[in-house]
Scaffold this active site. Structure first.
Site: not given
Length: 180
Positions: A115-116
């Site tokens: 996600h990052d």
């Protein structure tokens, strides 16, 4: 996320994890890598660092952040750790941004790291739109759901249900607090 977003997400998710009735998960595999990678992003092979166009980099980023793209992302991350990343992506991560990567024993670190990866790289390319945010957030939710299904398999319906509930809370938090 900015500090306010991290604080709000941390507060919201801390309550969810504390109130979760899910029982702790079994420990992950022995020797499992739970730390952020430290390898260089520049390959020693000059041909591997050949110029990549913006369109090629964006296409690869789209592939790596697709809903079903976790295996490709994992393989590409291993190559980066070995010093091969012709796209020069930003692989930095803080895991689950101020909340536990392992809520109730559910192993969400890789989901949070991917996600990052999506947020950071779309932002660096100035391509972070509502559509890309939703796409990355939806992939994040799918990845966590996959963890719940793999981790518990057919063994405990209650544990899997608890894991899916926590995954939904994490997803709701990034949908509400993630920044464009």
């Amino acid at each position: 996320m900015n500090k306010l977003g991290i604080s709000l997400a941390g507060a919201a998710l801390s309550g969810v994890v504390a109130l979760s009735s899910a029982t702790p998960a079994l420990a992950g595999p022995a020797g499992a890598d739970r730390t952020a990678p430290k390898a260089s992003t520049v390959s020693a092979n000059p041909q591997a660092t050949a110029a990549v166009s913006r369109a090629q980099k964006l296409k690869r980023l789209n592939q790596l952040t697709e809903k079903y793209g976790m295996p490709l992302w994992e393989n590409t991350r291993v190559k980066w750790q070995d010093g091969h990343d012709k796209y020069r992506f930003d692989w930095s991560t803080d895991g689950c941004s101020g909340v536990t990567d392992n809520p109730g024993g559910f192993h969400f670190w890789e989901s949070c790291a991917r996600h990052d990866f999506g947020y950071r790289n779309y932002k660096k390319m100035h391509e972070f739109s509502r559509a890309h945010k939703k796409r990355v957030d939806d992939s994040f939710h799918y990845d966590m759901q996959s963890v719940c299904k793999r981790q518990w398999g057919p063994y405990s319906q209650a544990q899997r249900k608890g894991c899916l509930k926590v995954a939904k809370k994490y997803y709701d938090a990034v949908r509400a607090l993630g920044h464009l």
